[in-house]
Design an enzyme around this catalytic site. Structure first.
Site, PDB file in Angstrom:
ATOM      1  CE1 TYR A 166      81.959  92.811  28.284  1.00 47.33           C
ATOM      2  CE2 TYR A 166      82.137  94.318  30.135  1.00 47.33           C
ATOM      3  CZ  TYR A 166      82.380  93.085  29.575  1.00 47.33           C
ATOM      4  OH  TYR A 166      83.040  92.134  30.310  1.00 47.33           O
ATOM      5  CE  LYS A 181      83.621  81.685  16.352  1.00 43.38           C
ATOM      6  NZ  LYS A 181      84.442  80.470  16.515  1.00 43.38           N
ATOM      7  CG  ASP A 232      87.343  79.276  18.169  1.00 42.50           C
ATOM      8  OD1 ASP A 232      87.984  80.149  17.539  1.00 42.50           O
ATOM      9  OD2 ASP A 232      86.661  78.405  17.595  1.00 42.50           O
ATOM     10  CG  ASP A 274      85.653  90.294  30.792  1.00 44.04           C
ATOM     11  OD1 ASP A 274      86.348  90.687  31.738  1.00 44.04           O
ATOM     12  OD2 ASP A 274      84.626  89.603  30.933  1.00 44.04           O
ATOM     13  CG  ASP A 318      89.539  86.939  34.117  1.00 42.51           C
ATOM     14  OD1 ASP A 318      89.886  88.137  34.150  1.00 42.51           O
ATOM     15  OD2 ASP A 318      88.666  86.461  34.869  1.00 42.51           O
TER      16      ASP A 318
HETATM   17  C1  IPM Z   1      87.029  93.395  34.207  1.00 42.20           C
HETATM   18  C2  IPM Z   1      85.812  92.965  34.960  1.00 42.20           C
HETATM   19  C3  IPM Z   1      84.651  93.861  34.576  1.00 42.20           C
HETATM   20  C4  IPM Z   1      84.377  93.654  33.097  1.00 42.20           C
HETATM   21  C5  IPM Z   1      83.361  93.664  35.401  1.00 42.20           C
HETATM   22  C6  IPM Z   1      83.627  93.780  36.889  1.00 42.20           C
HETATM   23  C7  IPM Z   1      82.277  94.598  34.975  1.00 42.20           C
HETATM   24  O1  IPM Z   1      85.556  91.625  34.736  1.00 42.20           O
HETATM   25  O2  IPM Z   1      87.425  94.571  34.338  1.00 42.20           O
HETATM   26  O3  IPM Z   1      87.602  92.572  33.489  1.00 42.20           O
HETATM   27  O4  IPM Z   1      83.652  92.734  32.710  1.00 42.20           O
HETATM   28  O5  IPM Z   1      84.911  94.429  32.301  1.00 42.20           O
HETATM   29 MG    MG Z   2      87.060  90.614  33.608  1.00 42.85          MG
END
Ligand code: IPM
Ligand code: MG
Length: 358
Positions: A141, A192, A224, A248, A252
């Site tokens: 990032y 990884k 993975d 990240d 999710d």
């Molecule tokens: C998160 C989001 C952010 C990230 C974006 C909105 C920049 O997806 O906080 O997980 O990628 O960190």
């Molecule tokens: Mg995110």
């Protein structure tokens, strides 16, 4: 002593869900459980529209002067055409970097009342309680060089760089180990290492740091496989620690195990315990302004704020119990709705949590 909170509501559903979290904060303030002063500031697309910058200098200054920041969400299609340096997401990344918020805690907890809301079978997810510890100010990032350049041939070349120093890896591993000591004492470090040298080093540093934590059971998994294991048998995990980008993605994935991304809070901490608190979901522009968004992730982020930055663990417990109670009452926003439950909007859900506090 009064603590300072900076509220940055941002874009999309941000203002709506933050309004409900504010009701909860104000109720706790009114009954004397906490002593806070609250200011607000602009971030994201809203800040860009107002002053041409997704992270105005005043916002970062105000954040630095606060004990904690509560963030709604940033981003939306309206700002996608902008150059990447002006996009709402830059506001969020600038806050993380500017405050040095290297440790991102993303708990994935399944409320038993929502076992049926998960797309996975109830027995795979019931009782789920994972803490993902994501490194937040390094990795791909932020690594240099980055950007897109045009080669002499006229073809474009895009570059992003995965970088970690040993000290960056060590400090995030320590956060994960300290948290695990208060839970199940199991940490899975996700990398990884079979392909990326940087994460091979990550693994070595994790092992070396674990020597200070003899009670921790440290394991390693390639990312993975970790993604696969999260949907195959998620309850094998206690604490996971990983890089910015892997965290990240995996967070999710873990969020959906709990039924809805609308339920999960997060904390981003720096070395001084100062923190920014936000729901892990985004700005959901498709439902913004409709009063249907789930405010519970933001309300639960307030609980994390009280626990980690404001030294008010009892008030944090009360919020978490109140959330559980409204779920027991059968109240559901659209994202977690199931048969036999009563569907409510954003404000009604916030009001119900406030009522359950007392
Ligand atoms: C998160 C989001 C952010 C990230 C974006 C909105 C920049 O997806 O906080 O997980 O990628 O960190
Ligand atoms: Mg995110």
């Amino acid at each position: 002593m009064s603590k300072k909170i900076l509220v940055v509501a941002g874009d999309g559903i941000g203002p709506e869900i933050v309004a409900e979290a504010m009701k909860v904060l104000q109720a706790l303030q009114a009954d004397g459980s906490i002593d806070v002063s609250i200011e607000d500031a602009l971030i994201g697309g809203a800040a860009y529209d107002a002053v041409g910058d997704p992270l105005p200098a005043e916002t970062l200054e105000a954040a630095k002067a606060s004990d904690a920041v509560l963030l709604g969400a940033v981003g939306g299609p309206k700002w996608e055409p902008l150059h990447i340096s002006k996009r709402p997401e830059k506001g969020l990344l600038g806050m993380r970097a500017g405050l040095g918020l290297f440790a991102n805690l993303r708990p994935a907890i399944l409320y038993p009342q929502l076992a049926d809301a998960s797309t996975l079978k109830a027995d795979v997810v019931s009782g789920l309680d994972i803490m993902i510890v994501r490194e937040l100010t390094g990795g791909i990032y932020f690594g240099q060089p980055r950007g897109v350049e045009t080669l002499p041939s006229g073809e474009r070349k895009g570059v992003n760089t995965l970088v970690y120093t040993e000290s960056e890896v060590e400090r995030i591993c320590r956060v994960a180990f300290d948290i695990a000591m208060k839970r199940g004492k199991k940490v899975c470090s996700v990398d990884k290492a079979n392909v990326l040298e940087c994460t091979e080093m990550w693994r070595e540093v994790a092992v070396k740091t674990a020597a200070d934590y003899p009670e921790i059971d440290l394991s390693h998994m390639y990312v993975d496989n970790a993604a696969m294991q999260l949907v195959r048998a998620p309850k094998q995990f206690d604490v996971m620690v990983t890089t910015n980008m892997f965290g990240d993605i995996l967070s999710d994935c873990a969020a959906m195990l709990t039924g809805s991304i609308g339920m999960l809070p997060s904390a981003s901490l720096n070395a001084d315990g100062q923190g920014m608190y936000e729901p892990i979901h985004g700005s959901a522009p498709d439902i913004a302004g409709k009063g249907v968004a789930n405010p519970l992730a933001t309300i639960l982020s307030v609980a994390m704020m009280l626990r980690y930055s404001l030294d008010a663990p009892a008030a944090a417990d009360r919020i978490e119990k109140a959330v559980s109670q409204v779920l027991d009452q059968g109240l559901r926003t659209a994202d977690i709705m199931s048969e036999g439950m009563r569907q409510v909007g954003t404000a009604e859900m916030g009001d119900a949590v406030v009522a359950a506090l007392s």
